[in-house]
Design a protein around this motif. Structure first.
Motif, PDB file in Angstrom:
ATOM      1  N   THR A 136      23.913  78.228  37.040  1.00 28.65           N
ATOM      2  CA  THR A 136      24.790  77.369  36.711  1.00 28.65           C
ATOM      3  C   THR A 136      24.983  76.777  37.893  1.00 28.65           C
ATOM      4  O   THR A 136      25.272  77.172  39.062  1.00 28.65           O
ATOM      5  CB  THR A 136      26.298  78.224  36.195  1.00 28.65           C
ATOM      6  OG1 THR A 136      26.225  78.714  35.496  1.00 28.65           O
ATOM      7  CG2 THR A 136      27.578  77.309  36.502  1.00 28.65           C
ATOM      8  N   GLU A 153      20.282  82.497  32.316  1.00 26.73           N
ATOM      9  CA  GLU A 153      20.988  81.139  33.018  1.00 26.73           C
ATOM     10  C   GLU A 153      21.307  81.196  33.897  1.00 26.73           C
ATOM     11  O   GLU A 153      21.458  82.299  35.563  1.00 26.73           O
ATOM     12  CB  GLU A 153      22.322  81.758  32.016  1.00 26.73           C
ATOM     13  CG  GLU A 153      23.243  80.890  32.092  1.00 26.73           C
ATOM     14  CD  GLU A 153      24.742  81.545  31.913  1.00 26.73           C
ATOM     15  OE1 GLU A 153      26.040  81.561  32.542  1.00 26.73           O
ATOM     16  OE2 GLU A 153      24.818  81.768  30.492  1.00 26.73           O
ATOM     17  N   VAL A 156      25.459  74.601  32.715  1.00 28.79           N
ATOM     18  CA  VAL A 156      24.722  75.589  32.401  1.00 28.79           C
ATOM     19  C   VAL A 156      23.768  75.798  31.820  1.00 28.79           C
ATOM     20  O   VAL A 156      23.504  74.653  31.545  1.00 28.79           O
ATOM     21  CB  VAL A 156      25.890  76.734  31.835  1.00 28.79           C
ATOM     22  CG1 VAL A 156      24.958  78.125  31.213  1.00 28.79           C
ATOM     23  CG2 VAL A 156      27.131  77.047  32.453  1.00 28.79           C
ATOM     24  N   ASN A 192      30.360  72.459  37.104  1.00 29.10           N
ATOM     25  CA  ASN A 192      29.522  73.415  36.331  1.00 29.10           C
ATOM     26  C   ASN A 192      28.978  72.887  34.992  1.00 29.10           C
ATOM     27  O   ASN A 192      29.274  72.602  33.871  1.00 29.10           O
ATOM     28  CB  ASN A 192      29.818  74.567  35.776  1.00 29.10           C
ATOM     29  CG  ASN A 192      30.801  75.043  36.976  1.00 29.10           C
ATOM     30  OD1 ASN A 192      30.783  74.872  38.355  1.00 29.10           O
ATOM     31  ND2 ASN A 192      31.623  76.102  37.343  1.00 29.10           N
TER      32      ASN A 192
END
Length: 741
Positions: A527, A525, A490, A488
């Protein structure tokens, strides 16, 4: 009692008259004599002893006293009155004179009480007359008082009067008390009793003063619609009365004399020449005589031109001064032209300074006035707050201003022509002092307190409020320097100012991978685990919700290096099925913005075929449904935005086993009103809201209905929006023309 002896001629005439009466019973005269002219009397005197024996008794046997009243005095053998007024015939054949004051006689310890005041002497002929008095006396038997006013006290016999051009004097030879007089004296004397005492009356003659009148005209030649101004001067100036303005025997006008002057303003004279004279007519002919007619003055009246009818009209044009403005939109700073016509340049007179009684012109104002604003209806000045005002004034009226006022009004004056027109070119201002609910436009109304409802006009102007320029924004994207393929990554985005709300789309190597989710105070944000091995360029693009307030912005590129994931070595022992590779899953929505009730398609790629994916809508988690990935590892799901979803920024969440993907969705209300995302009525950090559908399984941490996980930040955003949208209004106090002008 004193008496004047008659001359031999008078005695002979009396004897002849007496003989004639005795023989015939009548007097025959050659002809009837004309009545003598009455003269005014001033400062007359009266000497009257009432009755000698009674007067002596009061101060003697009665042991009393005599008190005088007013200006009356006590003489040696009479009481003296002065200051009498009235009239007397020039030949003494009649007289009527009154006096004030009197005497108060008391005796016998108050049992005798007599007051005589205000005597009036009347000569009915040259040898007969009457005496009237006011009397108050006490009745001895009862102690009661008798009071009478103007009672006929006694009948008088007079000697022939002594006549000169300055006075007439009478000597009373006999005074007999009347029946009324006897009653008034409480019966002290019986009717007919002769009251022996001194009784003399002297009447100075006050001749009426001769008067003279002169007449002058201010302007001898006038028009038929003008007035003739004339002044009559009367001498002596103290003469009281009126002046008659006459043309022949016709009285044209009459005015009172004031300090020797009477002023006339005569209108309605017919066309032609008018010869006018003035005559003084006294109020009191005893003091002043009527004047002879003055020398004539001539007033020439010419036919006046037809009267001009003024009908005020107000028009507003565009900057070219010829295209009617109508309902065209006007922005602050635009130029407009105001024109007036039919404004009476001379007929509307002011009622207060600085032009009281003078042609006052009109105020021309731009502003937002109250619904009821007209001065003629009594509306207060506060109903007419002008942003700009000019004073339409003729040159003659402006020159009538005092020298200290001209500089004050020079810059705010526009010229009112003698034809009743004016023009004013102005720059449309912002409305800073308008009356709430009032109308914006150009107004006119009479100046200097004048009353003229026909000049109270209004033309609306479609003025729009100024729109402040959109503010610039800056977008910054942050990524890790390195990441392992399949892990992942971010991506964090910060947008400044924080009050700027909208959507942030993330691009990797120029290709959009979805919208970042608003993540409270930390910004946005996203991800992803779909980045392949290699170096990637990440850019964030901000699109504001309200592009009238904020501008879009794009971040500088951020670099992330993704390393390949090392292969897992096979175990040499018992062969087994190879491990299922972790796909690079990603969530995409068919739209980034939707209206409540719209259908949105959510697509998850990079899944293991057959993987079940559950979809939710946050803030308050709402389960939208589940679907399995197809043979290509793609899970496609369509849903309608629930009707009770609040307007704002929300998050679509896709869950599959340990996988959780998010994508931002901006929801707008069906109504036309603007929706400001990020502001709700929540006040608690984890306050739950009613769900539109079944809650998401697993009890995930709830978001506020607008998608913010931190309500405190939502409140800060709301406050920032309010501050950003506030308009600060500065009221300027303008000097110069005002309604007090």
């Amino acid at each position: 009692m004193s008496q004047t002896a008659n001359s031999p001629k008078k005695r002979l005439l009396s004897a002849l008259v007496a003989a004639s009466v005795a023989f015939t019973g009548a007097i025959f005269l050659p002809s009837q004599a004309a009545a003598a002219e009455n003269e005014n009397v001033a400062e007359a005197t009266l000497e009257w002893g009432i009755k000698d024996s009674f007067r002596n008794y009061i101060t003697g046997g009665a042991k009393g006293k005599v008190d005088t009243i007013g200006t009356t005095t006590i003489g040696t053998d009479a009481y003296n009155w002065k200051g009498g007024t009235g009239t007397v015939a020039a030949d003494g054949s009649s007289a009527d004179v009154s006096f004030t004051g009197g005497v108060h006689m008391t005796g016998h310890s108050g049992l005798l009480d007599l007051t005589i005041t205000n005597p009036r002497f009347e000569a009915t002929t040259s040898t007969a007359g009457n005496l009237y008095v006011d009397v108050r006396s006490r009745v001895l038997a009862t102690g009661d008082y008798i009071e009478q006013k103007g009672v006929l006290f006694s009948n008088l016999t007079l000697a022939q009067p002594q006549v000169t051009d300055k006075s007439v004097s009478y000597v009373v030879t006999k005074s007999a008390i009347t029946e009324e007089g006897a009653k008034g004296f409480a019966g002290y004397w019986s009717p007919g009793t002769v009251l022996e005492a001194k009784f003399n009356v002297t009447l100075p003659i006050k001749k009426a003063v001769e008067t003279n009148t002169a007449l002058a005209v201010d302007k001898a030649d006038i028009k038929s619609n003008e007035s003739a101004a004339l002044t009559a001067t009367v001498t002596p100036a103290e003469a009281v009365g009126t002046v008659q303005l006459k043309e022949g025997d016709k009285i044209v006008a009459s005015e009172a004399v004031n300090n020797g002057t009477a002023k006339f303003n005569v209108s309605g004279l017919s066309v032609g020449a008018h010869n006018l004279v003035a005559v003084f007519v006294p109020t009191d002919t005893k003091n002043f005589k009527q004047s002879a007619p003055s020398a004539a003055v001539t007033v020439n009246v010419a036919e006046a031109p037809p009267a001009v009818v003024y009908t005020p009209r107000l028009e507003v044009f565009k900057a070219d001064g010829s295209t009617p403005l109508g309902d065209s939109v006007v922005n602050p700073g635009d130029t407009i032209v105001v024109k007036g016509s039919g404004f009476d340049p001379e007929g509307i007179k002011g009622t207060r300074p600085p032009l009281a009684g003078q042609p006052a012109g009109a105020y021309v104002a731009f502003g937002q006035f109250a619904e009821q604003w007209k001065p003629s209806t009594g509306a207060a000045a506060e109903t007419r707050p002008a942003e700009q005002v000019r004073w339409a004034l003729t040159d003659a009226a402006f020159n009538a201003l005092s020298a200290d006022l001209k500089p004050r009004f020079q810059g705010q004056r526009i010229t009112l022509g003698t034809d009743g027109t004016f023009s004013w070119t102005l720059t449309a201002p912002e409305i800073t002092k308008g009356v709430e609910g009032g109308k914006i436009g150009v107004y006119t109304y009479p100046a200097s307190g004048a009353v003229a409802p026909q000049q109270e006009l209004f033309v609306p102007v479609n003025l729009v409020k100024p729109v402040p320029p959109a503010a610039e924004t800056t977008t910054t994207v942050t990524v890790p320097e390195t990441a392992e393929e399949g892990s992942n990554v971010v991506i964090k985005v910060a947008v400044k100012p924080v009050q700027a709300l909208g959507t942030v789309e993330i691009f990797v190597d120029g290709t959009s991978i979805g919208n970042a989710v608003f993540d409270n105070a930390d910004g946005y944000e996203l991800t992803t685990n779909a980045l392949k091995a290699g170096e990637h360029s990440v850019v964030a693009k901000f699109k504001p919700l309200d592009d009238t307030k904020y501008l879009a912005s794009e971040s500088a590129a951020a670099k992330v290096t993704v390393t390949a994931k090392p292969a897992t070595p096979a175990e040499p022992s018992t062969p087994a099925n190879p491990a299922t590779p972790v796909p690079a899953a990603a969530l995409k929505l068919s739209v980034s913005e939707a209206v409540v009730g719209d259908t949105v398609e959510a697509k998850v790629t990079g899944l293991v075929p057959g993987t079940e994916v559950a979809f939710e809508l946050h803030s308050t988690p709402v389960a939208l449904g589940k679907v399995k990935a197809d043979a290509n590892g793609v899970a496609t799901f369509s849903f309608k935005v629930p009707e009770n979803t609040t307007a704002g920024t929300h998050t679509v969440v896709a869950r599959a086993a340990a996988l959780e993907l998010k994508q931002q969705l901006v929801v707008r209300a069906k109504a036309a009103a603007s929706v400001v995302p990020g502001i709700t009525g929540n006040t608690g950090a984890d306050q739950k809201q009613p769900a539109a559908g079944a809650p998401a399984a697993g009890g995930a941490k709830q978001l506020a209905k607008t998608g913010s996980e931190t309500p405190a930040f939502g409140a800060i955003a709301a406050l920032a929006l309010m501050l950003a949208g506030a308009v600060v209004i500065t009221r300027r106090r303008s000097a110069g023309v005002s309604e007090n002008s």
